[in-house]
Write a protein that holds these residues in place. Structure first.
Motif, mmCIF file in Angstrom:
data_model
loop_
_atom_site.group_PDB
_atom_site.id
_atom_site.type_symbol
_atom_site.label_atom_id
_atom_site.label_comp_id
_atom_site.label_asym_id
_atom_site.label_seq_id
_atom_site.Cartn_x
_atom_site.Cartn_y
_atom_site.Cartn_z
ATOM 1 N N THR A 163 6.363 -39.588 0.477
ATOM 2 C CA THR A 163 6.643 -38.214 0.883
ATOM 3 C C THR A 163 8.046 -37.784 0.476
ATOM 4 O OG1 THR A 163 7.347 -39.041 3.053
ATOM 5 C CG2 THR A 163 5.069 -38.271 2.835
ATOM 6 N N ALA A 164 8.926 -38.758 0.232
ATOM 7 C CA ALA A 164 10.281 -38.417 -0.197
ATOM 8 C C ALA A 164 10.286 -37.725 -1.550
ATOM 9 C CB ALA A 164 11.145 -39.672 -0.259
ATOM 10 N N GLY A 165 9.163 -37.839 -2.281
ATOM 11 C CA GLY A 165 9.096 -37.223 -3.596
ATOM 12 C C GLY A 165 8.542 -35.817 -3.593
ATOM 13 N N ILE A 166 8.191 -35.276 -2.431
ATOM 14 C CA ILE A 166 7.580 -33.940 -2.372
ATOM 15 C C ILE A 166 8.610 -32.863 -2.676
ATOM 16 C CG2 ILE A 166 6.517 -32.248 -0.837
ATOM 17 C CD1 ILE A 166 5.065 -34.506 0.520
ATOM 18 N N ARG A 167 8.206 -31.930 -3.543
ATOM 19 C CA ARG A 167 9.086 -30.837 -3.946
ATOM 20 C C ARG A 167 8.323 -29.509 -3.855
ATOM 21 N NH1 ARG A 167 11.816 -34.548 -3.327
ATOM 22 N NH2 ARG A 167 13.340 -35.526 -4.736
ATOM 23 N N GLU A 168 9.073 -28.440 -3.611
ATOM 24 C CA GLU A 168 8.486 -27.099 -3.609
ATOM 25 C C GLU A 168 9.049 -26.314 -4.777
ATOM 26 O OE1 GLU A 168 9.823 -24.054 -0.918
ATOM 27 O OE2 GLU A 168 11.466 -25.319 -0.195
ATOM 28 N N ALA A 169 8.271 -25.356 -5.262
ATOM 29 C CA ALA A 169 8.732 -24.471 -6.322
ATOM 30 C C ALA A 169 8.128 -23.088 -6.080
ATOM 31 C CB ALA A 169 8.321 -24.985 -7.696
ATOM 32 N N SER B 214 0.809 -1.219 0.000
ATOM 33 C CA SER B 214 0.000 0.000 0.000
ATOM 34 C C SER B 214 0.841 1.268 0.000
ATOM 35 C CB SER B 214 -0.923 0.006 1.229
ATOM 36 O OG SER B 214 -0.158 -0.053 2.431
ATOM 37 N N ALA B 215 2.082 1.175 0.486
ATOM 38 C CA ALA B 215 2.927 2.368 0.576
ATOM 39 C C ALA B 215 3.587 2.721 -0.747
ATOM 40 C CB ALA B 215 3.991 2.178 1.653
ATOM 41 N N THR B 216 3.958 1.713 -1.528
ATOM 42 C CA THR B 216 4.701 1.966 -2.766
ATOM 43 C C THR B 216 3.886 1.708 -4.022
ATOM 44 O OG1 THR B 216 5.539 -0.308 -2.922
ATOM 45 C CG2 THR B 216 6.811 1.250 -1.579
ATOM 46 N N GLY B 217 2.764 1.006 -3.890
ATOM 47 C CA GLY B 217 1.967 0.657 -5.054
ATOM 48 C C GLY B 217 2.490 -0.554 -5.798
ATOM 49 N N THR B 218 3.548 -1.173 -5.269
ATOM 50 C CA THR B 218 4.131 -2.353 -5.911
ATOM 51 C C THR B 218 3.176 -3.538 -5.827
ATOM 52 O OG1 THR B 218 6.360 -1.617 -5.334
ATOM 53 C CG2 THR B 218 6.095 -3.940 -5.911
ATOM 54 N N ILE B 219 3.147 -4.314 -6.899
ATOM 55 C CA ILE B 219 2.341 -5.530 -6.939
ATOM 56 C C ILE B 219 3.282 -6.725 -7.093
ATOM 57 C CG2 ILE B 219 0.511 -6.794 -8.124
ATOM 58 C CD1 ILE B 219 -0.421 -4.088 -9.249
ATOM 59 N N ILE B 220 3.107 -7.732 -6.266
ATOM 60 C CA ILE B 220 3.887 -8.969 -6.342
ATOM 61 C C ILE B 220 2.942 -10.119 -6.630
ATOM 62 C CG2 ILE B 220 5.403 -10.569 -5.130
ATOM 63 C CD1 ILE B 220 6.735 -7.953 -5.542
ATOM 64 N N ARG B 221 3.274 -10.913 -7.641
ATOM 65 C CA ARG B 221 2.537 -12.153 -7.877
ATOM 66 C C ARG B 221 3.452 -13.312 -7.486
ATOM 67 N NH1 ARG B 221 -0.062 -12.259 -13.389
ATOM 68 N NH2 ARG B 221 2.055 -12.607 -14.168
ATOM 69 N N PHE B 222 3.077 -13.999 -6.425
ATOM 70 C CA PHE B 222 3.880 -15.095 -5.882
ATOM 71 C C PHE B 222 3.171 -16.407 -6.175
ATOM 72 C CE2 PHE B 222 4.938 -17.664 -1.917
ATOM 73 C CZ PHE B 222 6.143 -18.121 -2.415
ATOM 74 N N THR B 223 3.763 -17.203 -7.038
ATOM 75 C CA THR B 223 3.204 -18.501 -7.413
ATOM 76 C C THR B 223 4.037 -19.584 -6.743
ATOM 77 O OG1 THR B 223 2.553 -17.609 -9.560
ATOM 78 C CG2 THR B 223 2.557 -20.001 -9.328
ATOM 79 N N CYS B 224 3.386 -20.475 -6.013
ATOM 80 C CA CYS B 224 4.118 -21.504 -5.277
ATOM 81 C C CYS B 224 3.349 -22.815 -5.290
ATOM 82 C CB CYS B 224 4.379 -21.056 -3.839
ATOM 83 S SG CYS B 224 2.903 -20.452 -2.974
ATOM 84 N N THR B 225 4.073 -23.896 -5.148
ATOM 85 C CA THR B 225 3.422 -25.200 -5.208
ATOM 86 C C THR B 225 4.183 -26.240 -4.419
ATOM 87 O OG1 THR B 225 2.595 -26.921 -6.706
ATOM 88 C CG2 THR B 225 4.678 -25.896 -7.289
#
Length: 254
Positions: free
Chosen positions: A242-248, A223-234
């Motif tokens: 569970t050993a196959g779980i990955r983050e991105a 709200s202070a700078t007007g910057t917009i961030i789009r954060f995509t995560c999975t």
């Protein structure tokens, strides 16, 4: 008397004139004006690349060489280190795009109406020490607080890296896969308005990443700078356990 004073001044600053060339700290100038910062150049012959690393020259074409005695452009800088430019702009930190204004001044290419920076982390084993920071360097994101065995039930977090404490608006849209956490492939939505303190990690919202096939898109508004961030995560299960779980993570700053 004046000639003697001038001669003494030249000797005091170590300046030598040879064949219409001026050398400081070297009797063997390689250009019209040559400064050997470390005073390590040979008295004859061409300095090595290591010896040139601390040199500055100006040629008779008006070219400036820093770290190189034979500049091939108007300004030629050789840092001596691969993948390092040797040029620093102190007032343009973490800018991924440079541009010029109407007067030819170098400026940041990011603005409210044009430009976007993208930083990303490809699929890896979840690790709270892995942090992705936006192009401006002002916003960082990570996955933390997860179960050490299942790698699930963590939260996506944000850290404000500069400025004053201020309010943000955050929209979260999550797409659940399969029947993880009873989501049944439904769409989850949440809006929060947290106040962020610089240097402190904060959950983006109360949404717990409890499934291994979850895909989130956060829209973060400063709200202070007007910057917009789009954060995509999975979180994705790339195997059968569970050993196959990955983050991105992908961070786009507008």
């Amino acid at each position: 008397m004046k000639k003697k004073a001038i001669s003494m001044l030249i000797l005091m600053i170590g300046l030598t004139k040879t064949s219409a060339q001026i050398g400081i700290n070297t009797p063997n100038p390689q250009a019209q004006f040559h400064i050997d910062g470390a005073k390590d150049n040979p008295t004859t012959g061409v300095p090595t690349a290591v010896q040139q690393a601390n040199d500055i020259v100006v040629t008779n074409q008006g070219r400036l060489g820093v770290g190189i005695d034979t500049p091939t452009n108007n300004i030629d800088v050789d840092s001596g280190i691969d993948e390092t430019s040797g040029i620093r702009m102190r007032r343009l930190p973490s800018v991924t795009t440079l541009a010029t204004d109407a007067n030819g001044n170098v400026i940041s290419g990011a603005s409210e109406t044009a430009g976007v920076s993208v930083t990303k982390q490809r699929l890896i084993v979840p690790n709270s020490n892995v942090v992705v920071t936006s192009g401006s360097g002002k916003y960082s994101f990570r996955y933390a607080g997860y179960n050490a065995t299942t790698l699930l039930n963590g939260t996506w977090q944000i850290r404000l890296n500069d400025g004053a404490t201020r309010q943000f608006m955050i929209w979260d849209v999550e797409f659940g896969g399969g029947t993880d956490s009873g989501v049944n492939a439904a769409v989850y939505r949440q809006r929060t308005t947290p106040t962020l303190i610089p240097g402190t990690w904060v959950n983006l919202d109360s949404n717990i990443a409890g499934g291994s096939q979850e895909y989130n898109i956060y829209h973060v508004y400063d709200s202070a700078t007007g910057t917009i961030i789009r954060f995509t995560c999975t979180l994705s299960n790339m195997g059968t356990t569970t050993a196959g779980i990955r983050e991105a993570m992908i961070v786009e700053e507008f």
